[in-house]
Motif scaffolding. Structure first.
Motif, mmCIF file in Angstrom:
data_model
loop_
_atom_site.group_PDB
_atom_site.id
_atom_site.type_symbol
_atom_site.label_atom_id
_atom_site.label_comp_id
_atom_site.label_asym_id
_atom_site.label_seq_id
_atom_site.Cartn_x
_atom_site.Cartn_y
_atom_site.Cartn_z
ATOM 1 N N HIS A 190 -23.399 -26.943 -31.590
ATOM 2 C CA HIS A 190 -23.724 -28.332 -31.373
ATOM 3 C C HIS A 190 -25.117 -28.589 -31.910
ATOM 4 O O HIS A 190 -25.921 -27.673 -32.070
ATOM 5 N N LEU B 21 -20.856 -32.023 -31.780
ATOM 6 C CA LEU B 21 -20.342 -30.930 -30.950
ATOM 7 C C LEU B 21 -19.027 -30.517 -31.582
ATOM 8 O O LEU B 21 -18.188 -31.368 -31.861
ATOM 9 N N ALA B 22 -18.837 -29.236 -31.809
ATOM 10 C CA ALA B 22 -17.605 -28.778 -32.455
ATOM 11 C C ALA B 22 -17.232 -27.390 -31.954
ATOM 12 O O ALA B 22 -18.094 -26.619 -31.546
ATOM 13 N N SER B 23 -15.936 -27.113 -31.988
ATOM 14 C CA SER B 23 -15.468 -25.778 -31.626
ATOM 15 C C SER B 23 -14.201 -25.460 -32.402
ATOM 16 O O SER B 23 -13.494 -26.344 -32.860
ATOM 17 N N ASP B 24 -13.948 -24.174 -32.528
ATOM 18 C CA ASP B 24 -12.747 -23.678 -33.176
ATOM 19 C C ASP B 24 -12.302 -22.478 -32.352
ATOM 20 O O ASP B 24 -13.106 -21.587 -32.074
ATOM 21 N N SER B 25 -11.041 -22.446 -31.930
ATOM 22 C CA SER B 25 -10.612 -21.358 -31.053
ATOM 23 C C SER B 25 -9.265 -20.790 -31.475
ATOM 24 O O SER B 25 -8.458 -21.468 -32.114
ATOM 25 N N GLY C 171 -9.009 -26.825 -32.001
ATOM 26 C CA GLY C 171 -10.295 -27.246 -32.524
ATOM 27 C C GLY C 171 -10.726 -28.553 -31.894
ATOM 28 O O GLY C 171 -9.903 -29.311 -31.367
ATOM 29 N N TYR C 172 -12.028 -28.797 -31.933
ATOM 30 C CA TYR C 172 -12.602 -29.982 -31.325
ATOM 31 C C TYR C 172 -13.809 -30.402 -32.153
ATOM 32 O O TYR C 172 -14.606 -29.561 -32.581
ATOM 33 N N PHE C 173 -13.939 -31.699 -32.373
ATOM 34 C CA PHE C 173 -15.112 -32.236 -33.068
ATOM 35 C C PHE C 173 -15.502 -33.545 -32.401
ATOM 36 O O PHE C 173 -14.654 -34.403 -32.133
ATOM 37 N N THR D 142 -9.409 -33.831 -31.756
ATOM 38 C CA THR D 142 -8.993 -32.590 -31.126
ATOM 39 C C THR D 142 -7.629 -32.187 -31.666
ATOM 40 O O THR D 142 -6.820 -33.056 -32.000
ATOM 41 N N ARG E 175 -4.472 -28.873 -31.396
ATOM 42 C CA ARG E 175 -3.994 -27.625 -30.804
ATOM 43 C C ARG E 175 -2.633 -27.318 -31.396
ATOM 44 O O ARG E 175 -1.796 -28.204 -31.533
#
Length: 169
Positions: A1, A19-23, A66-68, A93, A95
């Motif tokens: 972030h 803010l971002a994520s990758d899972s 993922g999320y942004f 988002t 999934r």
């Protein structure tokens, strides 16, 4: 972030944040009561000849996501008593859950996929005016939403194949 703030002039500022994520997760089956599996010892004896097996491995069950979230805000002080701001925010988002015939219980006959994607865009503008001891606020907000869900399997019989999709705007 990340967050950034820039002072464009004495009265104007620009702010931004991301803010971002990758899972990715390899999923196991739910714990079950099974006959003892080779190489796996019993945890709790449920009844004679049956063993409680904690989360047996499911080699082809996985979930990726993922999320942004990103926003930009422009702030401006017209006078000491009147300030304004305009902002844009985008959130997305996704999934994707995939499973196949490998594993121990309740497995699909063919590889399948359930994908969920969604995003929201929001624009807002607002002016605050201090009039003596009162604060007067006026504003506007616009929002757009989108959701997309697709489910499919790889059934070799095309007539029995699942291919479903739901889209909402």
């Amino acid at each position: 972030h990340a967050f950034v703030h820039g002072q464009l002039s004495e009265r104007t500022a620009l702010q931004g944040r991301v803010l971002a994520s990758d899972s990715f997760a390899q999923l196991n089956d739910t714990p079950v009561a099974l006959p003892a599996l080779p190489g796996e010892g019993p945890i709790v004896s449920a009844e004679p000849g049956v063993t409680f097996t904690p989360a047996p491995n499911d080699p082809d069950n996985r979930r990726a996501g993922g999320y942004f979230s990103g926003a930009a805000t422009l702030l401006h002080a017209f006078t000491a008593q009147v300030q304004g701001r305009a902002s844009f925010h985008h959130i997305a988002t996704n999934r994707d859950t995939r499973d196949g015939p490998g594993g121990t219980l309740f497995e699909p006959l063919f590889n399948d996929s359930n994908r969920f994607d969604g995003d929201i865009d929001t624009f807002s503008a607002r002016i605050d005016a201090q009039i003596r001891t009162h604060l007067l606020t006026a504003g506007y907000e616009w929002e757009r939403e989108h959701f997309d869900n697709s489910s499919a399997d790889e059934n070799t019989d095309a007539a029995a194949r699942v291919a479903a999709r739901l889209q909402i705007r």
